[in-house]
Design a protein around this motif. Structure first.
Motif, mmCIF file in Angstrom:
data_model
loop_
_atom_site.group_PDB
_atom_site.id
_atom_site.type_symbol
_atom_site.label_atom_id
_atom_site.label_comp_id
_atom_site.label_asym_id
_atom_site.label_seq_id
_atom_site.Cartn_x
_atom_site.Cartn_y
_atom_site.Cartn_z
ATOM 1 N N PRO A 7 0.903 -1.262 -0.026
ATOM 2 C CA PRO A 7 0.046 -0.116 -0.111
ATOM 3 C C PRO A 7 0.866 1.277 -0.071
ATOM 4 O O PRO A 7 1.902 1.267 0.762
ATOM 5 N N ILE A 8 0.399 2.157 -0.744
ATOM 6 C CA ILE A 8 1.193 3.713 -0.606
ATOM 7 C C ILE A 8 0.205 4.578 -0.422
ATOM 8 O O ILE A 8 -0.798 4.821 -1.017
ATOM 9 N N GLU A 9 0.508 5.377 0.467
ATOM 10 C CA GLU A 9 -0.483 6.455 0.948
ATOM 11 C C GLU A 9 0.079 7.812 0.508
ATOM 12 O O GLU A 9 0.590 8.734 1.002
ATOM 13 N N ALA A 10 -0.137 7.907 -0.696
ATOM 14 C CA ALA A 10 0.113 9.322 -1.521
ATOM 15 C C ALA A 10 -0.964 9.535 -2.542
ATOM 16 O O ALA A 10 -1.556 8.382 -2.820
ATOM 17 N N GLY A 11 -1.028 10.562 -2.785
ATOM 18 C CA GLY A 11 -2.247 10.867 -4.000
ATOM 19 C C GLY A 11 -3.552 10.499 -3.014
ATOM 20 O O GLY A 11 -3.683 10.682 -1.897
ATOM 21 N N GLY A 12 -4.437 9.702 -3.858
ATOM 22 C CA GLY A 12 -5.546 9.190 -3.348
ATOM 23 C C GLY A 12 -5.334 7.964 -2.481
ATOM 24 O O GLY A 12 -6.379 7.315 -1.916
ATOM 25 N N VAL A 141 6.001 3.981 -9.497
ATOM 26 C CA VAL A 141 5.526 4.294 -8.302
ATOM 27 C C VAL A 141 6.155 5.783 -7.738
ATOM 28 O O VAL A 141 7.369 6.231 -8.193
ATOM 29 N N GLY A 142 5.225 6.607 -7.179
ATOM 30 C CA GLY A 142 5.744 8.062 -6.836
ATOM 31 C C GLY A 142 5.332 9.062 -7.572
ATOM 32 O O GLY A 142 5.393 10.217 -7.040
ATOM 33 N N GLY A 143 4.781 8.814 -8.651
ATOM 34 C CA GLY A 143 3.878 10.052 -9.456
ATOM 35 C C GLY A 143 4.807 10.817 -10.041
ATOM 36 O O GLY A 143 3.980 12.096 -10.505
ATOM 37 N N LYS A 144 6.015 10.842 -10.324
ATOM 38 C CA LYS A 144 6.901 11.916 -11.274
ATOM 39 C C LYS A 144 6.531 11.509 -12.805
ATOM 40 O O LYS A 144 6.445 10.250 -13.200
ATOM 41 N N THR A 145 6.163 12.417 -13.480
ATOM 42 C CA THR A 145 5.946 12.251 -14.695
ATOM 43 C C THR A 145 6.884 13.067 -15.642
ATOM 44 O O THR A 145 7.185 14.219 -15.088
ATOM 45 N N ALA A 146 7.194 12.927 -16.935
ATOM 46 C CA ALA A 146 7.742 13.986 -17.605
ATOM 47 C C ALA A 146 8.263 13.698 -19.187
ATOM 48 O O ALA A 146 8.158 12.407 -19.421
ATOM 49 N N VAL A 147 8.377 14.774 -19.884
ATOM 50 C CA VAL A 147 9.019 14.355 -21.356
ATOM 51 C C VAL A 147 10.341 15.144 -21.296
ATOM 52 O O VAL A 147 10.532 15.977 -20.514
ATOM 53 N N SER A 210 14.175 -14.373 -6.935
ATOM 54 C CA SER A 210 13.888 -13.401 -5.873
ATOM 55 C C SER A 210 13.269 -11.836 -6.478
ATOM 56 O O SER A 210 13.235 -11.019 -5.689
ATOM 57 N N LEU A 211 12.925 -12.044 -7.690
ATOM 58 C CA LEU A 211 12.625 -10.568 -8.168
ATOM 59 C C LEU A 211 11.379 -9.912 -7.634
ATOM 60 O O LEU A 211 11.338 -8.738 -7.323
ATOM 61 N N SER A 212 10.325 -10.965 -7.093
ATOM 62 C CA SER A 212 8.899 -10.418 -6.561
ATOM 63 C C SER A 212 9.515 -9.473 -5.190
ATOM 64 O O SER A 212 9.173 -8.494 -4.958
ATOM 65 N N ASP A 213 10.314 -10.058 -4.262
ATOM 66 C CA ASP A 213 10.705 -9.741 -3.219
ATOM 67 C C ASP A 213 11.703 -8.348 -3.439
ATOM 68 O O ASP A 213 11.468 -7.278 -2.759
ATOM 69 N N ILE A 214 12.452 -8.272 -4.397
ATOM 70 C CA ILE A 214 13.219 -7.202 -4.782
ATOM 71 C C ILE A 214 12.262 -6.136 -5.102
ATOM 72 O O ILE A 214 12.588 -4.903 -4.783
ATOM 73 N N ILE A 215 11.510 -6.418 -6.049
ATOM 74 C CA ILE A 215 10.496 -5.246 -6.384
ATOM 75 C C ILE A 215 9.476 -4.971 -5.303
ATOM 76 O O ILE A 215 9.540 -3.468 -5.004
ATOM 77 N N ALA A 216 9.058 -5.748 -4.456
ATOM 78 C CA ALA A 216 8.203 -5.288 -3.392
ATOM 79 C C ALA A 216 9.177 -4.428 -2.209
ATOM 80 O O ALA A 216 8.861 -3.470 -1.671
ATOM 81 N N GLY A 217 10.502 -4.984 -2.127
ATOM 82 C CA GLY A 217 11.366 -4.344 -1.216
ATOM 83 C C GLY A 217 11.692 -2.925 -1.662
ATOM 84 O O GLY A 217 11.603 -1.755 -0.812
ATOM 85 N N SER A 218 11.934 -2.747 -2.842
ATOM 86 C CA SER A 218 12.295 -1.543 -3.377
ATOM 87 C C SER A 218 10.796 -0.377 -3.463
ATOM 88 O O SER A 218 11.148 0.744 -3.030
ATOM 89 N N GLY A 223 8.078 4.009 -1.323
ATOM 90 C CA GLY A 223 6.561 4.414 -1.011
ATOM 91 C C GLY A 223 6.970 5.280 0.394
ATOM 92 O O GLY A 223 6.234 6.193 0.608
ATOM 93 N N ARG A 224 7.591 4.823 1.291
ATOM 94 C CA ARG A 224 7.694 5.593 2.583
ATOM 95 C C ARG A 224 8.336 6.727 2.351
ATOM 96 O O ARG A 224 8.041 7.764 3.095
ATOM 97 N N VAL A 225 9.341 6.878 1.602
ATOM 98 C CA VAL A 225 9.738 8.203 1.260
ATOM 99 C C VAL A 225 8.913 9.193 0.581
ATOM 100 O O VAL A 225 8.722 10.332 1.130
ATOM 101 N N ILE A 226 8.110 8.785 -0.383
ATOM 102 C CA ILE A 226 7.303 9.646 -0.943
ATOM 103 C C ILE A 226 6.063 9.981 -0.233
ATOM 104 O O ILE A 226 5.319 10.962 -0.293
ATOM 105 N N GLU A 227 5.655 8.955 0.666
ATOM 106 C CA GLU A 227 4.383 9.384 1.689
ATOM 107 C C GLU A 227 5.106 10.626 2.596
ATOM 108 O O GLU A 227 4.056 11.290 2.826
ATOM 109 N N ALA A 228 6.379 10.787 3.017
ATOM 110 C CA ALA A 228 6.783 11.763 3.750
ATOM 111 C C ALA A 228 6.795 12.981 2.978
ATOM 112 O O ALA A 228 6.915 14.153 3.637
ATOM 113 N N ASP A 229 7.093 13.132 1.562
ATOM 114 C CA ASP A 229 7.525 14.144 0.789
ATOM 115 C C ASP A 229 7.176 14.056 -0.679
ATOM 116 O O ASP A 229 7.959 13.796 -1.440
#
Ligand SMILES: NC(=O)c1ccc[n+]([C@@H]2O[C@H](COP(=O)([O-])OP(=O)(O)OC[C@H]3O[C@@H](n4cnc5c(N)ncnc54)[C@H](O)[C@@H]3O)[C@@H](O)[C@H]2O)c1
Ligand SMILES: [Zn+2]
Length: 355
Positions: A7-12, A141-147, A210-218, A223-229
């Motif tokens: 779960p990510i608590e950012a945006g909605g 994840v994180g909501g940054k978009t760009a061109v 181990s890919l699923s765990d690597i993706i989930a851990g990353s 997620g915690r970082v972007i939730e704070a900022d």
């Protein structure tokens, strides 16, 4: 295969769902995240060929009306022209604000789709279905978009958190080894920030198992970082570890060195510099280097400290006479440190020597 949800608590607020084979059942996950509507799937020509059909079929079976826009694969498409083409497509298809975009692809598709979703009709929802490891561990994840603009990379964009992220690890089976390594570089960057257990999953060479765990851990750490900022007012800049030198290296090479490999070398350089300058724990740079090498990633560059510093300081997003570097003090403990721009060549030079 069990599903992992983060779960990510950012945006909605949204969930990242990770598991094997999810693309062919994505409709039911999407159906839980949003009500029935029209969906424009945005993808590139390579991913379209590989994965569009199962996604289209599953979304349609779940009751969504699906339309598709595809553009030529590659970073060169990440420009205002493609963004405009997507927006015109959405208008021609008469999508409304209650409809939704789905990004099916790597970071280029994700960045363009998020941008289009954020500005078409002043904003509609978007879902991310990452199909590269880089997109899975980082950009989805994180909501940054760009061109990219002619004046530089990622100079136009906005923040828009997705409404859901669905990561099918089976789709990563078709990634060529260099693209796989690019994603691992970003995961290793996150592992140096977060420490254990993510670092141990990567330090002897990532395995497909181990890919699923690597993706989930990353993603959990990011997620915690972007939730704070969420809007990068400050602490989120920690995610730029390895990127000051990494971006400089990409630029010096005329973008022939991929982002992931550049970040890998940038991570090694800043880790060695930290130890040399007494900011980092002895031995930590050697451990980071070993982890990079085990994952077939570079730990050095033939560009000089002067060349790299000059490129780093030409960054159009930089202001004033100071820059903020992310310094690895030890694995699992990195800090932001403001330095005078005049110090940068010396710091990079320290990082170019062996630990
Ligand atoms: N928004 C963010 O937070 C963020 C973070 C990091 C990077 N980025 C951006 O992401 C981009 C790089 O992402 P990328 O490396 O995913 O690039 P990409 O989207 O161009 O994908 C790389 C190549 O892989 C192909 N591909 C995609 N999925 C595949 C699969 N499953 N099998 C085989 N081939 C596949 C694509 O068609 C493309 O040719 C850059 O533009 C970068 O600026 C954004
Ligand atoms: Zn990066």
């Amino acid at each position: 295969m069990p599903l992992i949800t983060v779960p990510i608590e950012a945006g909605g607020g949204y969930e990242v769902t990770i598991g094997r084979g999810l693309l062919k059942s994505c409709g039911s996950i999407v159906g839980h995240a949003i009500e029935r509507c029209r969906i424009a799937v945005i993808t590139d020509t390579v991913v379209e060929e590989l994965y569009l059909e199962p996604v289209r079929a599953s979304l349609t079976a779940a009751g969504f009306a699906v339309t598709v826009f595809s553009f030529p694969a590659g970073e060169r498409s990440k420009n205002m022209g493609t963004l405009a083409a997507i927006l015109e497509f959405l208008a021609a298809e008469r999508l409304t604000r209650t409809d939704c975009l789905v990004a099916l692809g790597g970071g280029v598709v994700g960045d363009l789709t998020g941008f289009a979703a954020g500005c078409y009709l002043r904003g509609l929802r978007c879902l991310q279905l990452p199909t590269t490891l880089l997109a899975a561990v980082d950009s989805s994840v994180g909501g940054k978009t760009a061109v990219n603009l002619q004046g530089g990379k990622n100079l136009a964009g906005l923040f828009l958190q997705p409404s859901a992220v669905i990561c099918d690890t089976a789709s990563l089976d078709t990634l060529p080894p260099d693209l796989f390594a690019d994603g691992i570089a970003e995961a290793l960057k996150t592992a140096v920030l977060s420490g254990e257990p993510l670092f141990s999953l990567l330090e002897n060479g990532a395995t497909r198992e181990s890919l699923s765990d690597i993706i989930a851990g990353s993603i959990a750490f990011k997620g915690r970082v972007i939730e704070a900022d969420e809007f990068e007012a400050g602490p989120r800049r920690i995610l730029n570890l390895g990127h000051t030198v990494g971006h400089a290296l990409e630029q010096c090479s005329g973008y022939r060195i991929s982002h992931g490999r550049a970040v890998a070398a940038g991570l090694a350089v800043i880790a060695r510099a930290a130890v040399k300058l007494g900011w980092g724990r002895p031995g930590s740079a050697a451990r980071i280097e070993r982890a990079l090498q085990k994952n077939n990633l570079p730990v050095s560059t033939s560009f000089t400290a002067g060349e790299l510093a000059e490129a780093a300081l030409s960054d159009k997003k930089r202001t004033g006479n100071e820059i903020t570097l992310v310094i690895p003090q030890e694995i699992g403990n990195c800090v932001l440190r403001k330095i005078a721009v005049a110090e940068l060549p010396k710091i990079i030079a320290a990082g170019l020597e062996a630990e």
